[in-house]
Structures are given as structure tokens and as C-alpha cells.
Write a protein that holds these residues in place. Structure first.
Motif, PDB file in Angstrom:
ATOM      1  N   LEU A  13       0.830  -1.206   0.000  1.00  0.00           N
ATOM      2  CA  LEU A  13       0.000   0.000   0.000  1.00  0.00           C
ATOM      3  C   LEU A  13       0.867   1.259   0.000  1.00  0.00           C
ATOM      4  N   LYS A  14       1.996   1.178   0.676  1.00  0.00           N
ATOM      5  CA  LYS A  14       2.909   2.326   0.661  1.00  0.00           C
ATOM      6  C   LYS A  14       3.488   2.515  -0.748  1.00  0.00           C
ATOM      7  N   THR A  15       3.776   1.416  -1.431  1.00  0.00           N
ATOM      8  CA  THR A  15       4.228   1.498  -2.827  1.00  0.00           C
ATOM      9  C   THR A  15       3.138   2.126  -3.691  1.00  0.00           C
ATOM     10  N   PHE A  16       1.885   1.739  -3.431  1.00  0.00           N
ATOM     11  CA  PHE A  16       0.719   2.280  -4.132  1.00  0.00           C
ATOM     12  C   PHE A  16       0.655   3.798  -3.947  1.00  0.00           C
ATOM     13  N   VAL A  17       0.801   4.245  -2.715  1.00  0.00           N
ATOM     14  CA  VAL A  17       0.717   5.677  -2.393  1.00  0.00           C
ATOM     15  C   VAL A  17       1.889   6.452  -2.995  1.00  0.00           C
TER      16      VAL A  17
END
Length: 320
Positions: A13-17
Motif C-alpha cells: 500500500l505504501k508502494t501504491f501511495v
């Protein structure tokens, strides 16, 4: 070849953000989110929207490199109570490659079909207090923390994939030196007297809190006729109070009340955090929060965030 993977872990999710940081790294107009805050938005244990909605998150890869992202969203209040059989999508970013945007949107459309929904709409968030829309002009203007920014090529992708404009929002800018307050002062004196209204001003966040829930109730009434509106729930009220109220200077929130102290209108203006957010590059620590505090106290630009007026007062000059 494009590979699309559904993600679940906090790391992914951090990669997504963080993906947009890559494609807007050279843009002087894009305003980054606060990374940890954005990750919390997608946390089912943090964001109460997930009591009534669900979301699935996808990353697109090409040669083991992230080249796009999308969130597939179903708001079940909208589907079941409003009978709007709509599939939402948001947080949609991609490189200028049609195979990437097509692969990502295909995932969303497939989820919509699995749930017997009739159509897709986006980019939108979970509710009306999330970001919305795709920029169609004004690419050379600094974005705000409350709107999405995108490259011009996004439009070609939407059109190529068969999407059409459903509604349009216009964002404007004006210089306070060009405002003549006398017209409004004269009008507001008449309106106050005619309808027995008064303006309510605040000097501390503590003073605002007793009125905040009523403000959200008024928000629900004001915007209920919008085609994409979903009412804010009690749980979401608490979440948004915690998320936003601390960012707002108390004197920038204005309520109008009737003779019985009922709120009939409100307006929220926020200091512009855009340049501060660009400086801190998505990180509050170690010193990012100081930049935000500085902007809160000294910003020379403000964002007119939200206005709400009870329907029965909307043609009575209350805006003055």
C-alpha cells in the motif's frame, strides 16, 4: 507485457501511495499527499468508510517496474440504499501507455460485473469528502491538497477507453485586493435583520467541536441532490473531525445560525498547504510538521474548501 497484481500488505500500500511521486517528480504543479496519512485512508481498521464500502487495490507492472495503480471501490450505501448500481474507481495513475491504463480499468470493470453493477464512474473517492475528478485544463497551475492533479495525456486514455464526461467542476482563483466588501456588508445587514440570523465566529478548535456534528448534518442536507452524493455517517463524522479540523484555523470556519441557534449555513476556508506539502515530500518527520505549522500560521493563500446552506435558505442571500 503488463502484469496487474492485487495488493494487500501495508508495504505494498505504501508502494501504491508513493507511485505518483515517480511520475510527477519533475512537476512544479503536483502536490504530494502525506504518505502515512494516505496509507491510513486505505486501512480497513482506521477508516470507518469500510463499514459501508469495500475497496481493492491494484498495481500494474512492466519489466518488474510499477507503471500504474488504481483503487476499485464499491460504496454499498450508494448501491443498496440509493439504488445506484455504480462501480467507483479512484487513485488512478499511470504512465503514458494505453496497455497500462486499459489493464487497470479492466480489473475495475470486471469487479463491477461480478457484483452486477451497471456502470463505472471515476476518478472518485469513497465519499464526497475525498478527492474527485480528472484535470482537463489548467495543467500549469499549482494543485491544491484537496484535488487530484494529472498529466494532460490522461484525457487521451479516458477517451480511448470509452469514458465520457459526466459532470464538470470549475476551480477559480481571485486576488483579495479585488474584493470590495461594502456590497456584502450592506447585503448581510439586511439579510440578518430580515431572517433574524447571526454569524458565529470562533477563536479556538475547542469552540468549534460542539457544532461540528451539526455541520456534517447540514452538509448531508445541502448536497443530497448531487448525483454522486453519499451521506456522511456518524462514524465518518468522528474520523473527518480528527483528520481535518486540526488543519483549519478556527477563525476560518464560519457558521450562520437562526434565532434558535440552529445552523443554517457554514463555510470552511483552509490555509493553502500546497507549497509546504511540496517541500516535505510526503513526510511529516522529522521536520515536515513544522512546515505545515508555518503554512497554517503564515500562508498568504487560502483554499475555499466547502460551503453548505440549508435548501430553504439557498435563495435568500445568506452567502453575503
Amino acid at each position: 507485457m503488463v502484469t496487474v497484481k492485487e495488493i494487500h500488505s501495508k508495504k505494498d500500500l505504501k508502494t501504491f501511495v508513493k507511485f505518483p511521486f515517480k511520475i510527477y517528480s519533475n512537476s512544479p504543479y503536483w502536490v504530494p499527499p502525506i504518505i502515512n496519512q494516505e496509507v491510513k485512508t486505505f486501512d480497513k481498521t482506521e477508516n470507518p468508510i469500510f463499514q459501508n464500502a469495500e475497496a481493492r487495490f491494484f498495481l500494474a507492472y512492466k519489466n518488474d517496474t510499477v507503471v500504474g495503480r488504481i483503487a476499485a471501490i464499491i460504496n454499498w450505501l450508494e448501491v443498496n440504499e440509493q439504488k445506484q448500481k455504480k462501480m467507483r474507481f479512484g487513485w488512478f495513475d499511470f504512465i503514458d501507455d494505453f496497455s497500462v491504463s486499459e489493464a487497470l480499468l479492466s480489473k475495475v470493470e470486471a469487479i463491477g460485473k461480478e457484483n452486477n453493477l451497471d456502470y463505472c464512474e471515476g476518478p472518485v473517492g469513497f465519499s464526497n469528502l475525498d478527492k474527485v475528478g480528472v484535470l482537463t485544463k489548467g495543467y500549469d497551475k499549482l494543485s491544491t491538497m484537496i484535488t487530484w492533479y494529472n498529466h494532460p495525456y490522461y484525457i487521451k486514455h479516458y477517451e480511448n477507453l470509452g469514458y465520457k464526461k459526466e459532470k464538470e467542476y470549475v476551480e477559480g482563483h481571485f486576488d483579495m485586493r479585488n474584493v470590495n466588501p461594502e456590497t456584502f456588508n450592506k447585503a448581510q445587514r439586511l439579510i440578518k435583520k430580515r431572517y433574524q440570523l447571526k454569524a458565529k465566529n470562533f477563536s479556538s478548535t475547542k469552540e468549534i467541536m460542539p457544532y461540528a456534528d451539526r455541520m456534517f448534518d447540514l452538509f448531508n442536507k445541502t448536497y443530497s441532490e448531487l448525483s454522486s452524493f453519499v451521506a456522511i455517517t456518524d462514524a465518518q463524522k468522528e474520523y473527518f473531525k480528527e483528520k481535518f479540523i486540526s488543519f483549519i484555523n478556527p477563525e476560518y470556519i464560519k457558521f450562520v445560525t437562526d434565532k434558535d441557534d440552529n445552523i443554517i449555513a457554514f463555510a470552511i476556508v483552509m490555509p493553502s498547504f500546497a507549497k509546504a506539502l511540496q517541500k516535505i515530500k510526503g513526510k511529516l518527520l522529522p521536520f515536515g510538521f513544522l512546515e505545515l505549522l508555518k503554512a497554517k500560521k503564515h500562508s498568504k493563500s487560502v483554499v475555499f474548501y466547502l460551503i453548505g446552506i440549508l435548501p430553504e435558505y439557498q435563495n435568500k442571500g445568506v452567502t453575503a
